[in-house]
Design a protein around this motif. Structure first.
Motif, PDB file in Angstrom:
ATOM      1  N   LEU A 153      98.553 -51.475  59.411  1.00 15.77           N
ATOM      2  CA  LEU A 153      99.268 -52.359  60.334  1.00 15.77           C
ATOM      3  C   LEU A 153      99.418 -51.720  61.708  1.00 15.77           C
ATOM      4  N   VAL A 156      97.583 -57.772  64.593  1.00 17.72           N
ATOM      5  CA  VAL A 156      98.752 -57.777  63.711  1.00 17.72           C
ATOM      6  C   VAL A 156      99.634 -59.017  63.906  1.00 17.72           C
ATOM      7  N   VAL A 181      99.746 -60.841  55.967  1.00 18.40           N
ATOM      8  CA  VAL A 181     100.341 -60.369  57.216  1.00 18.40           C
ATOM      9  C   VAL A 181     100.912 -61.598  57.907  1.00 18.40           C
TER      10      VAL A 181
END
Length: 134
Positions: A48, A54, A74
């Motif tokens: 990450l 991200v 995510v």
């Protein structure tokens, strides 16, 4: 202790590589449960930090025949691993039980034929980057 057994199985694989005994050790369901249920934030932390996308949502599945899928998610810059019932028609990676544990720990079986992907190339690249291990 499950964590110590998991460490042993993974580091044994690091030293010896693929073999039947290692597959049996890595394929223990309780090791996967431990990794997904308690260690997911640590397993995803490094990936990450390096993920240029991200803030973009991401979902991927790792399937092992006859078992629940492991789902990598995510959302809002936070990553997680969870279990879900297999879902048809989604992009995923299929492997055996030992291969699945190796993948979520940022490793790959030596025999690439053990891992099959239906993901588009860019998703596969991101998947591998997110699960880059410690």
């Amino acid at each position: 202790d499950i964590h110590m057994r998991q460490e042993f199985a993974l580091h044994r694989w690091d030293l010896i590589g693929d073999d039947d005994e290692g597959d049996a050790l890595l394929g223990q369901p309780e090791l996967l449960e431990h990794s997904v249920g308690l260690l997911d934030h640590w397993l995803l932390a490094r990936g990450l930090e390096r993920d240029a996308s991200v803030s973009d949502p991401f979902h991927a599945r790792i399937r092992c025949a006859g078992e629940r899928d492991v789902v990598l998610t995510v959302e809002n810059c936070v990553g997680s691993l969870s279990f879900a019932t297999p879902l048809d028609g989604v992009d995923l990676i299929e492997t055996d039980a030992a291969g699945r544990l190796l993948l979520i720990w940022g490793r790959q079986p030596a025999d690439s034929r053990r891992v099959l992907s239906t993901m588009p190339a860019d998703h596969l690249v991101r998947f591998c980057a997110l699960l880059s291990g410690f």
